[in-house]
Write an enzyme that holds these catalytic residues in place. Sequence first.
Site, short mmCIF file in Angstrom:
data_model
loop_
_atom_site.label_atom_id
_atom_site.label_comp_id
_atom_site.label_asym_id
_atom_site.label_seq_id
_atom_site.Cartn_x
_atom_site.Cartn_y
_atom_site.Cartn_z
N ASP A 67 76.12 -5.45 -34.41
CA ASP A 67 76.47 -4.05 -34.14
C ASP A 67 75.23 -3.17 -33.97
OD1 ASP A 67 75.67 -4.19 -36.79
OD2 ASP A 67 77.60 -3.64 -37.63
N ASN A 130 84.30 -0.85 -48.16
CA ASN A 130 85.74 -0.82 -47.87
C ASN A 130 86.20 -2.12 -47.21
OD1 ASN A 130 84.64 -0.62 -45.33
ND2 ASN A 130 85.50 1.39 -44.85
N HIS A 132 84.74 -3.68 -44.67
CA HIS A 132 84.46 -3.85 -43.23
C HIS A 132 83.44 -4.96 -42.99
CE1 HIS A 132 81.12 -0.56 -43.42
NE2 HIS A 132 80.50 -1.68 -43.09
N GLU A 137 86.26 -1.39 -39.18
CA GLU A 137 86.79 -0.64 -40.32
C GLU A 137 88.22 -1.07 -40.63
OE1 GLU A 137 84.80 1.04 -41.97
OE2 GLU A 137 83.53 2.41 -40.81
#
Length: 238
Positions: A67, A130, A132, A137
């Site tokens: 990413d 979280n 990810h 996400e």
Amino acid sequence: MKVIVTKDYDGLSKEAFKVMKAVLDEKPNAVLGLATGSSPEGLYAEMVKDHEENGTSYKDVVTYNLDEYVGIDRNDPQSYYTFMNDHLFKHVDINPDNTHVPYGSTAEDAKKYDDEVKGVDIQLLGIGRNGHIGFNEPGTPFDERTHIVELTESTRDANKRFFDDDITKVPEKAISQGIGTVMDAKKILLIANGASKADAVKAMIEGPVTTECPASVLQNHPDCVVIVDAEAASKLSK
Ligand code: GLP
């Protein structure tokens, strides 16, 4: 899923290095899927040390990163492109033409990158607080390919430490390999350390496979190794 718990971050980095080195030994022209963030810094340091001390060569290795932020220059100190050069690429004998970090802001840019990512032998992953992976996400469909992502408040908050602790400086979007792209890798190596990852690690390993915890999809991968330190493992029941 094979889970290895180490005492601390140093142990984690050394265990992760063993997994990476085994792939490189077997295949000197391996295709590595690489990740950024704090988690892999120790592993990259081990790889650099091994290159310097033992001469492990990267001249035929090809890399694809997961990413990159949208809207910051490639050579910005906070870009993932800069991170990879600083932590790994410039310290080993890799051919810069063989290194790939996604870049761009449009669906076409994302599609073009996704078409390039081929034959990944081992994909390295960190995990967000979280759950990810990459910048996928919670709620991201498991079959999604490389795409432009709107970052959540929680992710931008976690990453503001790299931007003078100022969330307004953290980009709002990123380009990220999708979970479908990640799952195509032959082998996956996920590393996580620290108490802030304990909930995500528990959900990934012991929770249901659900898009609410993107990393839980790894339970479905045929060859996935998870290496966590004691703090990140502290909420596991087994
Ligand atoms: C970031 C990255 C992920 C990374 C994760 C954890 O936002 N996009 O690829 O794995 O969050 O980062 P860190 O290792 O710094 O905790």
